[in-house]
Structures are given as structure tokens and as C-alpha cells.
Write a protein that holds these residues in place. Structure first.
Motif, PDB file in Angstrom:
ATOM      1  N   VAL A  89       0.619  -1.300  -0.140  1.00  0.00           N
ATOM      2  CA  VAL A  89       0.321   0.061   0.216  1.00  0.00           C
ATOM      3  C   VAL A  89       1.365   1.129  -0.124  1.00  0.00           C
ATOM      4  O   VAL A  89       2.061   1.153   1.151  1.00  0.00           O
ATOM      5  N   GLN A  91       1.574   4.612   0.720  1.00  0.00           N
ATOM      6  CA  GLN A  91       1.370   5.774   1.505  1.00  0.00           C
ATOM      7  C   GLN A  91       2.592   6.879   1.701  1.00  0.00           C
ATOM      8  O   GLN A  91       3.102   6.735   2.030  1.00  0.00           O
ATOM      9  N   GLU A  93       3.628   9.122   4.586  1.00  0.00           N
ATOM     10  CA  GLU A  93       3.965   9.316   5.782  1.00  0.00           C
ATOM     11  C   GLU A  93       4.781  11.035   6.478  1.00  0.00           C
ATOM     12  O   GLU A  93       5.041  11.161   5.951  1.00  0.00           O
ATOM     13  N   ASP A 106      -0.425   8.849   8.673  1.00  0.00           N
ATOM     14  CA  ASP A 106      -0.409   8.083   7.838  1.00  0.00           C
ATOM     15  C   ASP A 106      -1.827   7.615   6.601  1.00  0.00           C
ATOM     16  O   ASP A 106      -2.816   7.651   6.876  1.00  0.00           O
ATOM     17  N   ILE A 107      -1.514   8.640   5.567  1.00  0.00           N
ATOM     18  CA  ILE A 107      -2.185   8.664   4.217  1.00  0.00           C
ATOM     19  C   ILE A 107      -1.987   7.546   2.737  1.00  0.00           C
ATOM     20  O   ILE A 107      -1.309   7.787   2.416  1.00  0.00           O
ATOM     21  N   ASN A 108      -3.021   7.184   3.217  1.00  0.00           N
ATOM     22  CA  ASN A 108      -3.184   6.535   1.403  1.00  0.00           C
ATOM     23  C   ASN A 108      -2.965   7.195   0.988  1.00  0.00           C
ATOM     24  O   ASN A 108      -3.327   8.360   0.169  1.00  0.00           O
ATOM     25  N   GLU A 113      -7.177   8.238   2.320  1.00  0.00           N
ATOM     26  CA  GLU A 113      -7.801   7.113   2.957  1.00  0.00           C
ATOM     27  C   GLU A 113      -6.893   8.202   3.980  1.00  0.00           C
ATOM     28  O   GLU A 113      -5.485   7.231   4.423  1.00  0.00           O
ATOM     29  N   LEU A 115      -4.647   6.022   7.028  1.00  0.00           N
ATOM     30  CA  LEU A 115      -4.721   4.818   7.444  1.00  0.00           C
ATOM     31  C   LEU A 115      -4.553   4.454   8.991  1.00  0.00           C
ATOM     32  O   LEU A 115      -4.033   3.202   9.679  1.00  0.00           O
ATOM     33  N   SER A 116      -3.834   5.471   9.717  1.00  0.00           N
ATOM     34  CA  SER A 116      -3.098   5.594  11.108  1.00  0.00           C
ATOM     35  C   SER A 116      -2.436   7.101  11.643  1.00  0.00           C
ATOM     36  O   SER A 116      -2.431   8.109  10.555  1.00  0.00           O
TER      37      SER A 116
END
Length: 125
Positions: A89, A91, A93, A106-108, A113, A115-116
Motif C-alpha cells: 500500500v 502511503q 507518512e 499515515d495517508i493512503n 484515506e 490509515l493511522s
């Protein structure tokens, strides 16, 4: 005599160039077959290049991170915005600070999206 000396010098230079070129070719790592999945393009250097045209981009990732943190841009210092592949995936950071709070989000990279999301007080170290 001069022609022989020139011939020896040309021959020596040619051998030196052939040896140098041959040793470089043997040290260049070859990308494995799986490195061509998910938009990764192998280069002659053995490194990979990512096709980011389908990604949201660093600026959009920053914008989404600030929105998730419920912050505006004022007083924010971005420490890192880095594209990474985690288990297939892609992403972004995004690490930044606002006051004494550190954020790690963390973003897709393809759809934006979240992610964290982590935030914590700066320990001062």
C-alpha cells in the motif's frame, strides 16, 4: 619508435576502459520480477522509480493531515512528508509539530484515506 609507443598507449587505454566498464556492469543490482507491480518502473541503475501520477501528492497529504488533526497551517512545522510502500500500500507518512504536540499520520497515497493517526506531547529530548 613513436608509432609503437603511441600504439602501446592506445592499447593500454582501451584495456583500461574495457576493464572499468566490465566491472561496473557486474556491480549493478538487477530489479526482481516483482518490482514491476503497482507502478514501480525499474531503471538501469537498479533503483526503482514510482509512477506517482495516480497519487494525491504531498500537498494534498499535508492538507488531509491538518484536517484530521483539526488544525490550520498557522504554527505548524512539517518534519517529514515521505512516500512509502507498506505491505503493498503506497502511503504518505506525514510528521509535523504544533506547539508541544507531535503528530504522525499515515495517508493512503491513492485515495487520501487516513490509515493511522497518532499525537503525543513532545518529550523535550
Amino acid at each position: 619508435m613513436k608509432k609503437i609507443l603511441v600504439s602501446i598507449m592506445v592499447f593500454s587505454l582501451a584495456m583500461l576502459l574495457l576493464t572499468a566498464c566490465g566491472s561496473k556492469q557486474n556491480t549493478v543490482p538487477m530489479p526482481d520480477a516483482s518490482a514491476t507491480a503497482d507502478g514501480i518502473m525499474p531503471q538501469a541503475t537498479g533503483k526503482t522509480q514510482v509512477d506517482t501520477s495516480k497519487f494525491i501528492g504531498e500537498e494534498k497529504a499535508k492538507e488531509l493531515a491538518l484536517k484530521r488533526a483539526e488544525l490550520g497551517a498557522d504554527g505548524v512545522k512539517f518534519d517529514r512528508v515521505e512516500l512509502d510502500n507498506d505491505d503493498g500500500v503506497w502511503q504518505y507518512e506525514v510528521d509535523f509539530r504544533h506547539g508541544d504536540i507531535e503528530y504522525d499520520i499515515d495517508i493512503n497515497a491513492e485515495n487520501g484515506e487516513i490509515l493511522s493517526f497518532e499525537k503525543e506531547r513532545d518529550s523535550g529530548f
